[in-house]
Design a protein around this motif. Structure first.
Motif, PDB file in Angstrom:
ATOM      1  N   CYS A 178      83.967  36.389  -8.647  1.00  0.00           N
ATOM      2  CA  CYS A 178      83.305  35.529  -9.630  1.00  0.00           C
ATOM      3  C   CYS A 178      83.356  34.069  -9.169  1.00  0.00           C
ATOM      4  O   CYS A 178      84.356  33.608  -8.629  1.00  0.00           O
ATOM      5  N   ALA A 179      82.230  33.364  -9.381  1.00  0.00           N
ATOM      6  CA  ALA A 179      82.064  31.949  -9.050  1.00  0.00           C
ATOM      7  C   ALA A 179      81.866  31.680  -7.560  1.00  0.00           C
ATOM      8  O   ALA A 179      81.643  30.537  -7.164  1.00  0.00           O
ATOM      9  N   LEU A 180      81.909  32.719  -6.719  1.00  0.00           N
ATOM     10  CA  LEU A 180      81.724  32.518  -5.279  1.00  0.00           C
ATOM     11  C   LEU A 180      80.253  32.664  -4.895  1.00  0.00           C
ATOM     12  O   LEU A 180      79.462  33.291  -5.597  1.00  0.00           O
ATOM     13  N   HIS A 181      79.906  32.075  -3.755  1.00  0.00           N
ATOM     14  CA  HIS A 181      78.564  32.231  -3.192  1.00  0.00           C
ATOM     15  C   HIS A 181      78.648  33.298  -2.109  1.00  0.00           C
ATOM     16  O   HIS A 181      79.385  33.162  -1.144  1.00  0.00           O
ATOM     17  N   ILE A 182      77.855  34.367  -2.277  1.00  0.00           N
ATOM     18  CA  ILE A 182      78.011  35.587  -1.484  1.00  0.00           C
ATOM     19  C   ILE A 182      76.750  35.848  -0.667  1.00  0.00           C
ATOM     20  O   ILE A 182      75.635  35.605  -1.131  1.00  0.00           O
ATOM     21  N   GLY A 183      76.933  36.385   0.528  1.00  0.00           N
ATOM     22  CA  GLY A 183      75.827  36.852   1.336  1.00  0.00           C
ATOM     23  C   GLY A 183      75.630  38.347   1.164  1.00  0.00           C
ATOM     24  O   GLY A 183      76.602  39.103   1.087  1.00  0.00           O
ATOM     25  N   VAL A 184      74.379  38.785   1.087  1.00  0.00           N
ATOM     26  CA  VAL A 184      74.048  40.212   0.986  1.00  0.00           C
ATOM     27  C   VAL A 184      72.822  40.494   1.853  1.00  0.00           C
ATOM     28  O   VAL A 184      72.105  39.577   2.272  1.00  0.00           O
ATOM     29  N   LEU A 185      72.580  41.768   2.087  1.00  0.00           N
ATOM     30  CA  LEU A 185      71.386  42.201   2.803  1.00  0.00           C
ATOM     31  C   LEU A 185      70.217  42.258   1.833  1.00  0.00           C
ATOM     32  O   LEU A 185      70.319  42.867   0.765  1.00  0.00           O
ATOM     33  N   SER A 186      69.108  41.641   2.205  1.00  0.00           N
ATOM     34  CA  SER A 186      67.926  41.645   1.351  1.00  0.00           C
ATOM     35  C   SER A 186      67.445  43.071   1.100  1.00  0.00           C
ATOM     36  O   SER A 186      67.322  43.875   2.024  1.00  0.00           O
ATOM     37  N   GLY A 187      67.182  43.387  -0.152  1.00  0.00           N
ATOM     38  CA  GLY A 187      66.692  44.707  -0.523  1.00  0.00           C
ATOM     39  C   GLY A 187      67.758  45.776  -0.622  1.00  0.00           C
ATOM     40  O   GLY A 187      67.446  46.940  -0.866  1.00  0.00           O
ATOM     41  N   SER A 188      69.014  45.396  -0.455  1.00  0.00           N
ATOM     42  CA  SER A 188      70.102  46.369  -0.454  1.00  0.00           C
ATOM     43  C   SER A 188      70.514  46.756  -1.870  1.00  0.00           C
ATOM     44  O   SER A 188      70.169  46.095  -2.856  1.00  0.00           O
ATOM     45  N   TYR A 189      71.289  47.836  -1.947  1.00  0.00           N
ATOM     46  CA  TYR A 189      71.871  48.262  -3.222  1.00  0.00           C
ATOM     47  C   TYR A 189      72.759  47.165  -3.791  1.00  0.00           C
ATOM     48  O   TYR A 189      72.800  46.963  -5.017  1.00  0.00           O
ATOM     49  N   GLN A 190      73.459  46.454  -2.913  1.00  0.00           N
ATOM     50  CA  GLN A 190      74.347  45.391  -3.369  1.00  0.00           C
ATOM     51  C   GLN A 190      73.568  44.268  -4.055  1.00  0.00           C
ATOM     52  O   GLN A 190      74.020  43.713  -5.058  1.00  0.00           O
ATOM     53  N   GLU A 191      72.393  43.947  -3.511  1.00  0.00           N
ATOM     54  CA  GLU A 191      71.589  42.895  -4.124  1.00  0.00           C
ATOM     55  C   GLU A 191      71.050  43.339  -5.483  1.00  0.00           C
ATOM     56  O   GLU A 191      71.103  42.575  -6.458  1.00  0.00           O
ATOM     57  N   SER A 192      70.540  44.566  -5.546  1.00  0.00           N
ATOM     58  CA  SER A 192      69.857  45.005  -6.761  1.00  0.00           C
ATOM     59  C   SER A 192      70.793  45.542  -7.833  1.00  0.00           C
ATOM     60  O   SER A 192      70.461  45.476  -9.026  1.00  0.00           O
ATOM     61  N   ASN A 193      71.954  46.097  -7.424  1.00  0.00           N
ATOM     62  CA  ASN A 193      72.824  46.748  -8.397  1.00  0.00           C
ATOM     63  C   ASN A 193      74.224  46.148  -8.472  1.00  0.00           C
ATOM     64  O   ASN A 193      74.728  45.886  -9.575  1.00  0.00           O
ATOM     65  N   THR A 194      74.866  45.966  -7.315  1.00  0.00           N
ATOM     66  CA  THR A 194      76.273  45.552  -7.330  1.00  0.00           C
ATOM     67  C   THR A 194      76.451  44.151  -7.891  1.00  0.00           C
ATOM     68  O   THR A 194      77.320  43.920  -8.744  1.00  0.00           O
ATOM     69  N   ILE A 195      75.643  43.203  -7.434  1.00  0.00           N
ATOM     70  CA  ILE A 195      75.805  41.834  -7.917  1.00  0.00           C
ATOM     71  C   ILE A 195      75.535  41.715  -9.415  1.00  0.00           C
ATOM     72  O   ILE A 195      76.322  41.087 -10.141  1.00  0.00           O
ATOM     73  N   PRO A 196      74.459  42.316  -9.954  1.00  0.00           N
ATOM     74  CA  PRO A 196      74.303  42.276 -11.421  1.00  0.00           C
ATOM     75  C   PRO A 196      75.497  42.893 -12.161  1.00  0.00           C
ATOM     76  O   PRO A 196      75.921  42.381 -13.206  1.00  0.00           O
ATOM     77  N   ALA A 197      76.051  43.982 -11.623  1.00  0.00           N
ATOM     78  CA  ALA A 197      77.214  44.602 -12.275  1.00  0.00           C
ATOM     79  C   ALA A 197      78.428  43.678 -12.221  1.00  0.00           C
ATOM     80  O   ALA A 197      79.192  43.576 -13.196  1.00  0.00           O
ATOM     81  N   ILE A 198      78.628  43.023 -11.075  1.00  0.00           N
ATOM     82  CA  ILE A 198      79.743  42.068 -10.967  1.00  0.00           C
ATOM     83  C   ILE A 198      79.564  40.947 -11.983  1.00  0.00           C
ATOM     84  O   ILE A 198      80.518  40.549 -12.665  1.00  0.00           O
ATOM     85  N   ASN A 199      78.351  40.444 -12.113  1.00  0.00           N
ATOM     86  CA  ASN A 199      78.133  39.327 -13.030  1.00  0.00           C
ATOM     87  C   ASN A 199      78.337  39.730 -14.486  1.00  0.00           C
ATOM     88  O   ASN A 199      78.758  38.902 -15.310  1.00  0.00           O
ATOM     89  N   GLU A 200      78.065  40.977 -14.819  1.00  0.00           N
ATOM     90  CA  GLU A 200      78.389  41.449 -16.171  1.00  0.00           C
ATOM     91  C   GLU A 200      79.890  41.410 -16.403  1.00  0.00           C
ATOM     92  O   GLU A 200      80.356  41.005 -17.487  1.00  0.00           O
ATOM     93  N   GLU A 201      80.664  41.815 -15.389  1.00  0.00           N
ATOM     94  CA  GLU A 201      82.119  41.767 -15.515  1.00  0.00           C
ATOM     95  C   GLU A 201      82.615  40.333 -15.573  1.00  0.00           C
ATOM     96  O   GLU A 201      83.546  40.009 -16.327  1.00  0.00           O
ATOM     97  N   CYS A 202      82.014  39.453 -14.767  1.00  0.00           N
ATOM     98  CA  CYS A 202      82.417  38.047 -14.795  1.00  0.00           C
ATOM     99  C   CYS A 202      82.179  37.450 -16.183  1.00  0.00           C
ATOM    100  O   CYS A 202      83.047  36.751 -16.741  1.00  0.00           O
ATOM    101  N   GLU A 203      80.996  37.733 -16.747  1.00  0.00           N
ATOM    102  CA  GLU A 203      80.670  37.211 -18.075  1.00  0.00           C
ATOM    103  C   GLU A 203      81.633  37.753 -19.124  1.00  0.00           C
ATOM    104  O   GLU A 203      82.086  37.011 -20.010  1.00  0.00           O
ATOM    105  N   ALA A 204      81.972  39.034 -19.024  1.00  0.00           N
ATOM    106  CA  ALA A 204      82.879  39.643 -19.997  1.00  0.00           C
ATOM    107  C   ALA A 204      84.261  39.002 -19.956  1.00  0.00           C
ATOM    108  O   ALA A 204      84.970  38.962 -20.978  1.00  0.00           O
ATOM    109  N   GLU A 205      84.646  38.474 -18.787  1.00  0.00           N
ATOM    110  CA  GLU A 205      85.964  37.856 -18.654  1.00  0.00           C
ATOM    111  C   GLU A 205      85.906  36.341 -18.749  1.00  0.00           C
ATOM    112  O   GLU A 205      86.892  35.650 -18.479  1.00  0.00           O
ATOM    113  N   GLY A 206      84.731  35.813 -19.126  1.00  0.00           N
ATOM    114  CA  GLY A 206      84.597  34.371 -19.298  1.00  0.00           C
ATOM    115  C   GLY A 206      84.628  33.597 -17.991  1.00  0.00           C
ATOM    116  O   GLY A 206      84.991  32.411 -17.977  1.00  0.00           O
ATOM    117  N   LEU A 207      84.206  34.234 -16.898  1.00  0.00           N
ATOM    118  CA  LEU A 207      84.217  33.597 -15.582  1.00  0.00           C
ATOM    119  C   LEU A 207      82.801  33.264 -15.142  1.00  0.00           C
ATOM    120  O   LEU A 207      81.834  33.862 -15.604  1.00  0.00           O
TER     121      LEU A 207
END
Length: 317
Positions: A178-207
């Motif tokens: 949370c709060a970091l600037h991350i590199g990912v592969l364009s069009g990857s699962y991480q871009e489309s799914n993992t990062i949105p899921a991480i941000n939901e967790e960050c928001e839930a923890e007030g980060l």
């Protein structure tokens, strides 16, 4: 027996994508940090390991091949992803999946014919019997299992690459990003799914949420991490492990929590080769050449002890 080198066509565009070390075409949803003075690293396709790993033919297994099979195994591989499968500066296919292909064909007394096939075309190509096998880290899902025979042959995972000194105290837990600037592969699962899921967790923890830059290749993303333009990278775990094994003074790799899985070889549904391939690959595991390949590429913790024609339980490490 010497390893065979299989020449395949390569385009200038692909080589440029693999070796590009300076600029990149990328998209970003946040501002890119300025370089922090971190040491730079070689690209994923630079200074690759060249150890030759060989085996011997198993005549009993070779005799189990269909009588009219011939002496060539046609193998579909998407040659675009170091360290699993890519093309070197000489135009030859390399990577741990290419090493596995060479060992498998040697074990069966065959010659490999590697076809460079985009991932999206591999499953329909196998289903249409244009290829005998795919050695391409395929994951299982109902659609693939309906069209293919699948043989588990190694583990897979999501991975995190970070600077070796880990200035942001990143752990395997997604919220440590949370709060970091991350590199990912364009069009990857991480871009489309993992990062949105991480941000939901960050928001839930007030980060604060993750921001990211999407790069055209993993090579560009890892080089961006090495020069401090991003603070972490997420993607395939073998890429992170390989980058850290080659450049331990620059990178550290972590396995993203709860992402361990099993990867599979793919063959046409009902193929006469499926069982003999599974047995041949098991022999590679038992004799130690399988482990030598993983060690060569710095990913020994991705080993499985046994092949399987059905999905086995995955242990989260």
């Amino acid at each position: 027996m010497k390893m065979r080198h299989i020449a395949v066509p390569i385009t200038v565009a692909l080589m440029g994508a693999l070796t590009l070390a300076g600029c990149s075409s990328q998209s970003s949803n946040g501002s890119t940090p300025q370089p922090t003075g971190a040491p730079t690293a070689a690209g994923l396709a630079d200074d690759i390991p060249t150890e030759e790993i060989t085996t011997t033919v198993n005549e009993d297994l070779a005799a189990q091949l269909p009588a009219d099979f011939g002496d060539t195994l046609t193998v579909a591989i998407d040659l675009s992803s170091p360290p699993a499968r890519f093309i070197d500066e000489a135009g030859d296919p390399v990577g741990f999946n290419v090493d596995f292909t060479n060992l498998l064909t040697e074990k069966l007394g065959l010659e490999p014919k590697i076809e460079n096939v985009p991932l999206a075309q591999i499953v329909p190509g196998l289903a249409a019997q244009r290829y005998d096998i795919a050695v391409n880290n395929l994951s299982r899902n109902p659609e693939r299992e309906a069209q293919l025979d699948m043989v588990e042959y190694m583990q897979g995972s999501g991975g995190i690459a970070i600077p070796a000194d880990n200035p942001n105290d990143v752990t395997e837990k997604t919220t440590s990003l949370c709060a970091l600037h991350i590199g990912v592969l364009s069009g990857s699962y991480q871009e489309s799914n993992t990062i949105p899921a991480i941000n939901e967790e960050c928001e839930a923890e007030g980060l604060d949420p993750v921001t990211f830059t999407a790069y055209g290749t993993n090579n560009e993303a890892i080089l961006a991490l090495g020069s401090g333009r991003v603070e972490a990278w997420i993607g395939n775990g073998t890429v992170a492990a390989y980058a850290a094994a080659r450049n331990p003074e620059v990178f550290k790799s972590l396995t993203l929590e709860n992402t361990w899985s099993h990867d599979n070889l793919g063959l046409p549904k009902g193929s006469e080769l499926t069982e003999v391939v599974a047995e041949a690959f098991q022999e590679l595991m038992d004799e130690g050449t399988y482990a030598q390949v993983l060690e060569k590429w710095g990913i020994e913790n991705y080993a499985l002890d046994q092949t399987s024609l059905t999905q086995t339980d995955v242990v989260q490490q």
